[in-house]
Write an enzyme that holds these catalytic residues in place. Structure first.
Site, PDB file in Angstrom:
ATOM      1  N   LYS A 286       0.846  -1.203   0.000  1.00 38.81           N
ATOM      2  CA  LYS A 286       0.000   0.000   0.000  1.00 38.81           C
ATOM      3  C   LYS A 286       0.878   1.248   0.000  1.00 38.81           C
ATOM      4  CE  LYS A 286      -4.439  -1.587   1.100  1.00 38.81           C
ATOM      5  NZ  LYS A 286      -4.817  -2.220   2.370  1.00 38.81           N
TER       6      LYS A 286
ATOM      7  N   LYS B 271      -8.006 -15.456 -13.208  1.00 35.57           N
ATOM      8  CA  LYS B 271      -9.230 -15.644 -12.426  1.00 35.57           C
ATOM      9  C   LYS B 271     -10.180 -14.467 -12.554  1.00 35.57           C
ATOM     10  CE  LYS B 271      -8.033 -13.774  -7.959  1.00 35.57           C
ATOM     11  NZ  LYS B 271      -8.167 -13.968  -6.527  1.00 35.57           N
TER      12      LYS B 271
ATOM     13  N   LYS C 211     -12.642  -8.207  -9.886  1.00 43.41           N
ATOM     14  CA  LYS C 211     -13.337  -6.980 -10.281  1.00 43.41           C
ATOM     15  C   LYS C 211     -12.412  -5.984 -10.961  1.00 43.41           C
ATOM     16  CE  LYS C 211     -13.451  -6.191  -5.397  1.00 43.41           C
ATOM     17  NZ  LYS C 211     -14.228  -6.784  -4.350  1.00 43.41           N
TER      18      LYS C 211
HETATM   19  P1  AMP Z   1     -11.430  -9.884  -3.192  1.00 37.50           P
HETATM   20  O1  AMP Z   1     -12.660  -9.451  -3.944  1.00 37.50           O
HETATM   21  O2  AMP Z   1     -10.277 -10.157  -4.092  1.00 37.50           O
HETATM   22  O3  AMP Z   1     -11.114  -9.008  -2.011  1.00 37.50           O
HETATM   23  O4  AMP Z   1     -11.764 -11.311  -2.576  1.00 37.50           O
HETATM   24  C1  AMP Z   1     -12.732 -11.532  -1.605  1.00 37.50           C
HETATM   25  C2  AMP Z   1     -12.866 -13.040  -1.396  1.00 37.50           C
HETATM   26  O5  AMP Z   1     -13.314 -13.699  -2.600  1.00 37.50           O
HETATM   27  C3  AMP Z   1     -11.547 -13.743  -1.028  1.00 37.50           C
HETATM   28  O6  AMP Z   1     -11.803 -14.728  -0.059  1.00 37.50           O
HETATM   29  C4  AMP Z   1     -11.085 -14.387  -2.309  1.00 37.50           C
HETATM   30  O7  AMP Z   1     -10.322 -15.547  -2.080  1.00 37.50           O
HETATM   31  C5  AMP Z   1     -12.405 -14.720  -3.002  1.00 37.50           C
HETATM   32  N1  AMP Z   1     -12.240 -14.656  -4.476  1.00 37.50           N
HETATM   33  C6  AMP Z   1     -12.035 -13.536  -5.218  1.00 37.50           C
HETATM   34  N2  AMP Z   1     -11.960 -13.846  -6.554  1.00 37.50           N
HETATM   35  C7  AMP Z   1     -12.081 -15.208  -6.657  1.00 37.50           C
HETATM   36  C8  AMP Z   1     -12.097 -16.137  -7.760  1.00 37.50           C
HETATM   37  N3  AMP Z   1     -11.969 -15.742  -9.044  1.00 37.50           N
HETATM   38  N4  AMP Z   1     -12.234 -17.461  -7.488  1.00 37.50           N
HETATM   39  C9  AMP Z   1     -12.391 -17.885  -6.202  1.00 37.50           C
HETATM   40  N5  AMP Z   1     -12.403 -17.059  -5.120  1.00 37.50           N
HETATM   41  C10 AMP Z   1     -12.254 -15.730  -5.325  1.00 37.50           C
END
Ligand code: AMP
Ligand code: TRP
Length: 335
Positions: free
Chosen positions: A114, A197, A200
């Protein structure tokens, strides 16, 4: 009978939930609320470390609550609340900061990242992010913290701070919480852009959101990356095609998957048909979420009720902790 571990996790209010978040995280929260005492909160104090626009903050917090409810979190089963509704967190944070050292805080990877990202805003909140997070967790005396890999170091800090407090005051007061990964059923939901993967920030068209309308879902899926088709029987699927099959794995019936798999293997697959089917299956899967989100968005009163109910329960528990901690440290009883 021994009590089941208390589960707690914090969610940053950054954007809408997509299928990756749902299958990777939220679906497990929904399962855990059936078996464990659960606390899930929106980390809005933590958001201040990146100086968000105050207007966005309020809107995002509400949207996150709505989407978690739509995804199946039940305020009568899990305690859902806003971090900022528990001001006692700040008092415990202050106590923890007195025993947190510059060297260890500076070594945290997320701090370094950060600091690199916002070199003009390396504020003290950013440095002490792990003590605030520790306070969130131990104030509810949680045992298990379901988080992604990226949060494991922060969790390690929480364990350090909790142990340090217990040692310093010669008490066995705080449970030492553990990071909890859903390793045995770890899923990675791919995006629609052919590689990597779903996420967002991976670019337009990569992610499908729970709040997305059917038209937009169809458009995104039809635009997903494919190739010119298999050339040999039973050949291995290239990543972009495997990704579409992986998405089918979570939303389509086994007959559908078998059907397209057979056609892939004998080289008669038509990607247009596969995408059409996938789009319809995603639309059917997300429709109940989409509709719930619409309903909940129109029901301000219910959302306020949920937030108040969560705040009341989480705060009562937090107040008890801070009352005990004040007594352990030796401050006067004021509440
Ligand atoms: P984030 O939106 O990256 O802060 O992720 C929030 C939660 O969603 C975390 O526990 C990630 O491991 C899960 N997550 C985010 N993207 C994926 C994805 N493409 N596949 C599986 N889990 C995900
Ligand atoms: N740091 C977490 C993240 O970025 C959010 C968070 C704040 C959290 N406090 C927490 C997670 C307490 C678990 C427990 O995702």
């Amino acid at each position: 009978m021994e009590k089941k571990p208390t589960v707690l996790s914090g969610i940053r209010p950054t954007g809408n939930l997509h299928l990756g978040n749902y299958f990777g995280a939220v679906r497990n929260f929904v399962k855990m609320q059936e078996t464990n005492e659960c606390y899930f909160f929106i980390a809005d104090y933590h958001m201040l470390t990146t100086h968000p626009n105050p207007k966005d903050l309020q809107g995002n917090v509400r949207q996150v609550i709505i989407e978690y409810l739509a995804a199946g979190l039940d305020p009568d089963k899990a305690t859902l609340y806003l971090q900022s509704d528990i001001p006692e967190t700040a008092e415990l944070y202050l106590f923890l900061n007195m025993n947190a050292y510059l060297g260890e805080l500076e070594r945290v990877t997320t701090f370094k990242e950060k600091a690199r990202k916002q070199p003009d805003n390396i504020n003290a909140g950013l440095l002490t992010y792990p003590t605030l997070m520790a306070s969130d967790i131990i104030i509810q005396r949680a045992h298990l913290v379901p988080v992604g890999k990226d949060q494991e170091q922060n969790l390690e800090m929480t364990r350090t701070f909790a142990r340090r407090f217990n040692r310093m005051y010669k008490v066995d007061y705080f449970p030492i919480p553990k990071a909890f990964n859903f390793d045995d059923e770890l899923v990675k939901i791919p995006g629609l852009d052919g590689s990597g993967k779903m996420g967002k920030s991976e670019g337009e068209g990569n992610a499908i959101f729970l709040c997305e309308d059917p038209k937009s879902i169809r458009k995104k899926v039809m635009r997903a990356v494919t190739d010119s088709g298999p050339e040999q029987m039973n050949q291995e699927k290239p990543e972009a095609i495997q990704n579409l099959f992986s998405l089918m794995e979570v939303v389509s019936s086994s007959e559908t998957i078998q059907f397209f798999d057979d056609h892939y293997n004998n080289c008669t697959i038509r990607y247009g048909d596969l995408k059409k089917q996938l789009a319809e299956d995603i639309v059917s899967f997300t429709r109940p979420f989409y509709e719930r989100i619409q309903e909940l968005s129109a029901n301000d009163e219910y959302i306020s009720r949920v937030i108040n109910q969560g705040a009341e329960k989480a705060r009562a528990n937090a107040m008890k902790t801070v009352r005990d901690v004040r007594e352990i440290i030796g401050f006067r009883k004021i509440y």
